[in-house]
Design an enzyme around this catalytic site. Structure first.
Site, PDB file in Angstrom:
ATOM      1  N   GLY A   1       0.836  -1.202   0.000  1.00  0.00           N
ATOM      2  CA  GLY A   1       0.000   0.000   0.000  1.00  0.00           C
ATOM      3  C   GLY A   1       0.866   1.245   0.000  1.00  0.00           C
ATOM      4  O   GLY A   1       1.840   1.322   0.742  1.00  0.00           O
TER       5      GLY A   1
ATOM      6  N   ARG B   1       1.011  -4.959  -5.552  1.00  0.00           N
ATOM      7  CA  ARG B   1       1.144  -6.204  -4.794  1.00  0.00           C
ATOM      8  C   ARG B   1       1.363  -7.282  -5.853  1.00  0.00           C
ATOM      9  O   ARG B   1       0.655  -7.324  -6.845  1.00  0.00           O
ATOM     10  CB  ARG B   1      -0.117  -6.472  -3.981  1.00  0.00           C
ATOM     11  CG  ARG B   1      -0.420  -5.320  -3.010  1.00  0.00           C
ATOM     12  CD  ARG B   1      -1.520  -5.665  -2.035  1.00  0.00           C
ATOM     13  NE  ARG B   1      -2.069  -4.473  -1.405  1.00  0.00           N
ATOM     14  CZ  ARG B   1      -1.619  -3.943  -0.265  1.00  0.00           C
ATOM     15  NH1 ARG B   1      -0.622  -4.487   0.391  1.00  0.00           N
ATOM     16  NH2 ARG B   1      -2.192  -2.861   0.240  1.00  0.00           N
TER      17      ARG B   1
ATOM     18  N   ASP C   1       5.315  -4.573   6.189  1.00  0.00           N
ATOM     19  CA  ASP C   1       5.926  -5.842   6.610  1.00  0.00           C
ATOM     20  C   ASP C   1       5.824  -6.931   5.543  1.00  0.00           C
ATOM     21  O   ASP C   1       6.706  -7.790   5.445  1.00  0.00           O
ATOM     22  CB  ASP C   1       5.365  -6.312   7.962  1.00  0.00           C
ATOM     23  CG  ASP C   1       3.872  -6.497   7.946  1.00  0.00           C
ATOM     24  OD1 ASP C   1       3.213  -6.060   6.982  1.00  0.00           O
ATOM     25  OD2 ASP C   1       3.344  -7.089   8.909  1.00  0.00           O
TER      26      ASP C   1
ATOM     27  N   THR D   1       4.515   2.779   5.389  1.00  0.00           N
ATOM     28  CA  THR D   1       3.116   2.351   5.455  1.00  0.00           C
ATOM     29  C   THR D   1       2.378   3.284   6.404  1.00  0.00           C
ATOM     30  O   THR D   1       2.939   3.706   7.424  1.00  0.00           O
ATOM     31  CB  THR D   1       2.985   0.886   5.934  1.00  0.00           C
ATOM     32  OG1 THR D   1       1.632   0.654   6.364  1.00  0.00           O
ATOM     33  CG2 THR D   1       3.897   0.542   7.089  1.00  0.00           C
TER      34      THR D   1
ATOM     35  N   ASP E   1       0.180   2.518   8.343  1.00  0.00           N
ATOM     36  CA  ASP E   1      -0.323   1.775   9.520  1.00  0.00           C
ATOM     37  C   ASP E   1       0.531   1.910  10.778  1.00  0.00           C
ATOM     38  O   ASP E   1       0.068   1.583  11.866  1.00  0.00           O
ATOM     39  CB  ASP E   1      -0.444   0.286   9.179  1.00  0.00           C
ATOM     40  CG  ASP E   1      -1.510   0.045   8.125  1.00  0.00           C
ATOM     41  OD1 ASP E   1      -2.474   0.837   8.094  1.00  0.00           O
ATOM     42  OD2 ASP E   1      -1.386  -0.904   7.336  1.00  0.00           O
TER      43      ASP E   1
ATOM     44  N   ASP F   1       2.776  -0.047  11.854  1.00  0.00           N
ATOM     45  CA  ASP F   1       2.668  -1.348  12.535  1.00  0.00           C
ATOM     46  C   ASP F   1       3.929  -2.204  12.399  1.00  0.00           C
ATOM     47  O   ASP F   1       3.861  -3.430  12.480  1.00  0.00           O
ATOM     48  CB  ASP F   1       1.455  -2.120  11.970  1.00  0.00           C
ATOM     49  CG  ASP F   1       1.569  -2.375  10.483  1.00  0.00           C
ATOM     50  OD1 ASP F   1       2.468  -1.791   9.832  1.00  0.00           O
ATOM     51  OD2 ASP F   1       0.762  -3.167   9.958  1.00  0.00           O
TER      52      ASP F   1
ATOM     53  N   ARG G   1      -6.346  -2.807   9.274  1.00  0.00           N
ATOM     54  CA  ARG G   1      -6.909  -4.174   9.282  1.00  0.00           C
ATOM     55  C   ARG G   1      -6.415  -4.968  10.483  1.00  0.00           C
ATOM     56  O   ARG G   1      -7.154  -5.695  11.112  1.00  0.00           O
ATOM     57  CB  ARG G   1      -6.536  -4.916   7.985  1.00  0.00           C
ATOM     58  CG  ARG G   1      -7.420  -4.576   6.811  1.00  0.00           C
ATOM     59  CD  ARG G   1      -7.179  -5.557   5.685  1.00  0.00           C
ATOM     60  NE  ARG G   1      -5.760  -5.638   5.321  1.00  0.00           N
ATOM     61  CZ  ARG G   1      -5.204  -4.970   4.347  1.00  0.00           C
ATOM     62  NH1 ARG G   1      -5.926  -4.167   3.614  1.00  0.00           N
ATOM     63  NH2 ARG G   1      -3.927  -5.087   4.085  1.00  0.00           N
TER      64      ARG G   1
HETATM   65  P1  ATP Z   1       0.882  -2.517   3.629  1.00  0.00           P
HETATM   66  O1  ATP Z   1       1.329  -2.514   5.074  1.00  0.00           O
HETATM   67  O2  ATP Z   1       0.560  -1.177   3.150  1.00  0.00           O
HETATM   68  O3  ATP Z   1      -0.169  -3.541   3.335  1.00  0.00           O
HETATM   69  P2  ATP Z   1       2.861  -4.386   2.731  1.00  0.00           P
HETATM   70  O4  ATP Z   1       4.242  -4.191   2.253  1.00  0.00           O
HETATM   71  O5  ATP Z   1       2.657  -5.105   4.027  1.00  0.00           O
HETATM   72  O6  ATP Z   1       2.176  -2.947   2.780  1.00  0.00           O
HETATM   73  P3  ATP Z   1       1.771  -6.641   1.243  1.00  0.00           P
HETATM   74  O7  ATP Z   1       0.741  -6.681   0.187  1.00  0.00           O
HETATM   75  O8  ATP Z   1       1.545  -7.443   2.463  1.00  0.00           O
HETATM   76  O9  ATP Z   1       1.997  -5.090   1.583  1.00  0.00           O
HETATM   77  O10 ATP Z   1       3.166  -7.101   0.611  1.00  0.00           O
HETATM   78  C1  ATP Z   1       3.662  -6.487  -0.562  1.00  0.00           C
HETATM   79  C2  ATP Z   1       4.204  -7.512  -1.486  1.00  0.00           C
HETATM   80  O11 ATP Z   1       5.317  -8.188  -0.860  1.00  0.00           O
HETATM   81  C3  ATP Z   1       3.258  -8.652  -1.850  1.00  0.00           C
HETATM   82  O12 ATP Z   1       2.364  -8.283  -2.883  1.00  0.00           O
HETATM   83  C4  ATP Z   1       4.236  -9.715  -2.317  1.00  0.00           C
HETATM   84  O13 ATP Z   1       4.666  -9.459  -3.621  1.00  0.00           O
HETATM   85  C5  ATP Z   1       5.419  -9.501  -1.372  1.00  0.00           C
HETATM   86  N1  ATP Z   1       5.363 -10.485  -0.277  1.00  0.00           N
HETATM   87  C6  ATP Z   1       4.644 -10.418   0.852  1.00  0.00           C
HETATM   88  N2  ATP Z   1       4.828 -11.523   1.617  1.00  0.00           N
HETATM   89  C7  ATP Z   1       5.676 -12.307   0.930  1.00  0.00           C
HETATM   90  C8  ATP Z   1       6.270 -13.594   1.166  1.00  0.00           C
HETATM   91  N3  ATP Z   1       6.000 -14.277   2.277  1.00  0.00           N
HETATM   92  N4  ATP Z   1       7.095 -14.088   0.227  1.00  0.00           N
HETATM   93  C9  ATP Z   1       7.371 -13.398  -0.897  1.00  0.00           C
HETATM   94  N5  ATP Z   1       6.859 -12.190  -1.177  1.00  0.00           N
HETATM   95  C10 ATP Z   1       6.017 -11.641  -0.286  1.00  0.00           C
END
Ligand code: ATP
Length: 320
Positions: free
Chosen positions: A11, A72, A103, A126, A128, A130, A172
């Site tokens: 995000g 994503r 994360d 992010t 959040d 978090d 969330r």
């Molecule tokens: P936000 O906190 O805003 O949701 P985020 O970085 O946590 O941001 P995610 O959608 O959870 O957002 O993760 C971003 C991208 O990281 C995912 O679309 C995926 O491509 C990659 N990713 C997340 N977890 C894994 C994993 N366990 N193994 C490989 N790639 C991952």
């Protein structure tokens, strides 16, 4: 170190642009070339990359969103997808990577590092707030200010019409936005995923306030705690008050980054480059005791960041 890359993932959050700017300019200052990867891990897999120069990041410090775009990527969760990304590491001669995201993005960074050993530094971006290991994540301040600004406006009309408003905010898994904005905006009740709540208690509080002449009430609900619409319906049924529901949604992700977010993004982005230059392998940048420091991504991903319970209790005391 001659060439590194930077991407934004997950995000988006206000402040990602100043972080990209800081990574780019700090690296170039030290004679390191920078490649910008478009759409997070999607562009990494597809090889959608472009060189970033000093001028490429001009006039973005004040812009919300991310000039590199974010996404994503399901494919990056697969070893085939990550293999394609590694082909691009070789093709573009990348010796290090800065991942700006949440994360989930750090999990992706970790698995990629484990498989291909390329140095990666995570920058917490992010709304959040978090991420364990950092007291702050880039975008949080702007998002909270957006929510508070919205509530100020809602309060005006809530007072005129003597209404109760339920405001659903993002979060969330975590209630940091709801709690901080709720305290800042003087909400009557704050519902967060980390704490159980009782609709009956909320209604009693509303009725108490009504009896002492309150003209309006604001309830903040983090999306992970409950659906705002459902909470609004329940309050209406139990109190008979005219109750309106507002879901702030993606509004919270946009807007010009606050000065605090710009400063944090600048310090954290620069720190990420410094860590790569110093030979770090898999680290994240974080704010600790008011100072920008670093920690192992592994340690950060082990735990869930706890909500500030003292702040939560204080918000309850002040909204009695
Ligand atoms: P936000 O906190 O805003 O949701 P985020 O970085 O946590 O941001 P995610 O959608 O959870 O957002 O993760 C971003 C991208 O990281 C995912 O679309 C995926 O491509 C990659 N990713 C997340 N977890 C894994 C994993 N366990 N193994 C490989 N790639 C991952």
């Amino acid at each position: 170190m001659q060439r590194i890359a930077v991407l934004t993932s997950g995000g988006d959050s206000p402040g990602m642009n100043p972080a990209i700017r800081a990574v780019t300019r700090k690296a170039i200052y030290h004679g390191i070339e920078v490649i910008g990867i478009k759409r997070g891990f999607t562009g990494f897999i597809e090889g959608d990359m472009m060189p970033l120069h000093l001028g490429s990041v001009a006039d973005i410090v004040q812009r919300g969103g991310t000039m590199l775009l974010s996404a994503r990527s399901e494919e990056f969760r697969t070893s085939e997808g990550r293999k394609k990304a590694f082909e691009n590491v070789k093709r573009f001669g990348l010796q290090g990577l800065v991942v700006i995201g949440g994360d989930g993005s750090f999990k992706g960074a970790r698995v990629f590092h484990q498989e291909y050993n390329i140095p990666i530094i995570g920058v917490p971006g992010t709304i959040d707030n978090d991420i364990v290991g950092s007291e702050y994540t880039i975008g949080f301040d702007t998002a909270v200010n957006t929510v508070v600004d919205a509530i100020n406006k809602i309060r005006d009309t809530a007072t005129s019409h003597e209404r109760t408003f339920v405001v659903e905010v993002m979060g969330r898994e975590a209630g940091f936005i709801a709690l901080t904005a709720g305290l800042a905006a003087g909400a009557e009740s704050i519902l967060v995923p980390e704490k159980p709540f009782s609709i009956d208690d909320i209604c009693h509080k509303l009725l108490r306030g009504y009896k002492r002449g309150k003209l309006h009430s604001i309830i903040i609900v983090a999306e992970g705690a409950a659906g705002g619409l459902k909470v609004g319906e329940q309050i209406k049924q139990k109190t008979g008050f005219e109750t309106k529901v507002i879901i702030l949604g993606h509004l919270q992700r946009g807007g010009t980054p606050s000065s605090y977010d710009r400063v944090m993004a600048s310090c954290m982005g620069a720190k990420a480059v410094e860590l790569l230059m110093n030979g770090a392998k898999l680290k994240m940048v974080g704010l600790h005791g008011g100072k920008v420091t670093d920690m192992d991504i592994d340690d950060s991903l082990l735990k869930k960041k706890p909500l500030d319970i003292e702040m939560y209790d204080l918000a309850n005391v002040l909204s009695i």
